[in-house]
Design an enzyme around this catalytic site. Sequence first.
Site, mmCIF file in Angstrom:
data_model
loop_
_atom_site.group_PDB
_atom_site.id
_atom_site.type_symbol
_atom_site.label_atom_id
_atom_site.label_comp_id
_atom_site.label_asym_id
_atom_site.label_seq_id
_atom_site.Cartn_x
_atom_site.Cartn_y
_atom_site.Cartn_z
ATOM 1 N N ASN A 104 0.866 -1.177 0.000
ATOM 2 C CA ASN A 104 0.000 0.000 0.000
ATOM 3 C C ASN A 104 0.903 1.227 0.000
ATOM 4 O O ASN A 104 1.607 1.477 0.988
ATOM 5 C CB ASN A 104 -0.890 -0.025 1.254
ATOM 6 C CG ASN A 104 -1.781 1.195 1.347
ATOM 7 O OD1 ASN A 104 -1.697 2.112 0.529
ATOM 8 N ND2 ASN A 104 -2.636 1.209 2.355
ATOM 9 N N VAL A 105 0.892 1.998 -1.097
ATOM 10 C CA VAL A 105 1.818 3.129 -1.224
ATOM 11 C C VAL A 105 1.546 4.216 -0.189
ATOM 12 O O VAL A 105 2.402 5.071 0.047
ATOM 13 C CB VAL A 105 1.794 3.744 -2.643
ATOM 14 C CG1 VAL A 105 2.277 2.743 -3.680
ATOM 15 C CG2 VAL A 105 0.408 4.293 -3.005
ATOM 16 N N ASN A 153 2.796 5.861 -10.353
ATOM 17 C CA ASN A 153 1.593 5.784 -11.184
ATOM 18 C C ASN A 153 0.325 5.457 -10.395
ATOM 19 O O ASN A 153 -0.776 5.794 -10.827
ATOM 20 C CB ASN A 153 1.830 4.720 -12.273
ATOM 21 C CG ASN A 153 0.573 4.359 -13.018
ATOM 22 O OD1 ASN A 153 0.064 5.143 -13.818
ATOM 23 N ND2 ASN A 153 0.052 3.171 -12.742
ATOM 24 N N SER A 182 -2.194 14.496 -14.343
ATOM 25 C CA SER A 182 -3.434 14.325 -15.117
ATOM 26 C C SER A 182 -3.853 15.662 -15.702
ATOM 27 O O SER A 182 -3.525 16.728 -15.158
ATOM 28 C CB SER A 182 -4.549 13.824 -14.192
ATOM 29 O OG SER A 182 -5.812 13.988 -14.800
ATOM 30 N N TYR A 197 -9.025 14.725 -6.439
ATOM 31 C CA TYR A 197 -8.112 14.206 -7.465
ATOM 32 C C TYR A 197 -7.305 15.344 -8.115
ATOM 33 O O TYR A 197 -6.089 15.234 -8.294
ATOM 34 C CB TYR A 197 -8.947 13.465 -8.508
ATOM 35 C CG TYR A 197 -8.192 12.712 -9.565
ATOM 36 C CD1 TYR A 197 -7.723 11.416 -9.340
ATOM 37 C CD2 TYR A 197 -7.964 13.272 -10.828
ATOM 38 C CE1 TYR A 197 -7.063 10.705 -10.338
ATOM 39 C CE2 TYR A 197 -7.309 12.566 -11.821
ATOM 40 C CZ TYR A 197 -6.862 11.289 -11.574
ATOM 41 O OH TYR A 197 -6.209 10.589 -12.558
ATOM 42 N N ALA A 216 -6.510 18.242 -6.885
ATOM 43 C CA ALA A 216 -5.514 18.761 -5.936
ATOM 44 C C ALA A 216 -4.282 17.856 -5.900
ATOM 45 O O ALA A 216 -3.143 18.338 -5.877
ATOM 46 C CB ALA A 216 -6.134 18.866 -4.539
ATOM 47 N N LYS A 237 -3.216 15.803 -8.303
ATOM 48 C CA LYS A 237 -2.509 15.741 -9.585
ATOM 49 C C LYS A 237 -1.735 17.029 -9.854
ATOM 50 O O LYS A 237 -0.753 17.025 -10.585
ATOM 51 C CB LYS A 237 -3.496 15.408 -10.717
ATOM 52 C CG LYS A 237 -4.061 13.991 -10.601
ATOM 53 C CD LYS A 237 -2.935 12.938 -10.613
ATOM 54 C CE LYS A 237 -3.436 11.526 -10.541
ATOM 55 N NZ LYS A 237 -2.338 10.522 -10.560
ATOM 56 N N ILE A 278 -7.919 8.561 -21.183
ATOM 57 C CA ILE A 278 -7.270 7.404 -21.796
ATOM 58 C C ILE A 278 -8.174 6.181 -21.608
ATOM 59 O O ILE A 278 -8.881 6.080 -20.592
ATOM 60 C CB ILE A 278 -5.887 7.149 -21.131
ATOM 61 C CG1 ILE A 278 -5.063 8.450 -21.038
ATOM 62 C CG2 ILE A 278 -5.110 6.063 -21.880
ATOM 63 C CD1 ILE A 278 -4.708 9.105 -22.344
#
Length: 252
Positions: A61-62, A88, A150, A162, A164, A166, A195
């Site tokens: 878990n990163v 990633n 992103s 998300y 914030a 990225k 994508i």
Amino acid sequence: MDLRNKVIVITGAARGLGAAMAKRLAQQGARLALVDLDAASIAAAASACEGAADVRTYGANVADEAQVEALFAQVVSDFGALDGLVNNAGITRDALLIKYKDGELVDKMSLKDWQAVIDVNLTGVFLCGREAAAHMAALGNGGVIVNISSISRAGNVGQSNYSATKSGVEAMAVTWAKELARHGIRTGAVAPGFINTEMVAAMPDNAKEKIAGMVPLRRMGEPDEIAQAVQFIFENDYFSGRLIEVDGALRL
Ligand code: CAA
């Protein structure tokens, strides 16, 4: 950097962009440490890496400091080297900041959804970048760290959390380029548009159709088109601290 026999860690490698990066970097002869939350789910991505000198899979878990420290120590022990990292791993928990219907507040983005995205997408990148940099500096052979940002970093409806993160990972790539150049470490970021991945497939149909109609190149991108940009950052020795946008010319 010549990717042949270089040891590269890719987080979130089980699916989507991470799996495409693994495949492409393997074709260049890199040795890969593929990381995902559940090690078992990475098996398919690993077996798709034909021609790789060496591919190993790791469950971590990163967002967990102890797990990330143990992960990088294990990778260096297994391979005897560390040359690259692609940050990633990322998740979405899309919701409007506030939702009004018929003059009434009916919903808010929950703190839980805010925090879940911050933990994985921002803290995860910080922890993995920090541990990778520490090992690269100790090993003394330099390296390359790539953060996946992103198109949403500019601000996208439903993505306060998300967007914030990225934006934050782009800023970290710039900061690390300045701090880590003295160790021979370069950095970069890639900002994909929309994508063809499970993440984009999970968007509500009306939102997906609206976005698809706005892309000047008139199609979604393919995962390998993002992997190609990551390969460029690894291979170009004068690239550092900058972001490559791969989005078919879309502006949100
Ligand atoms: N612009 C402005 N206002 C919007 C809007 C938009 N694009 N979308 C919704 N709204 C507002 C509207 O006022 C709407 O009310 P009416 O249409 O009834 O007037 C109100 O929000 C409520 O909309 P919903 O009923 O759709 O609300 P919801 O809570 O069910 O969902 C949402 C809102 C979470 C934003 C949802 O529409 C959604 O998920 N949209 C997609 C978000 C997105 O682009 N995510 C990208 C995921 S892929 C990814 O992140 C990868 C990457 O890196 C690009």
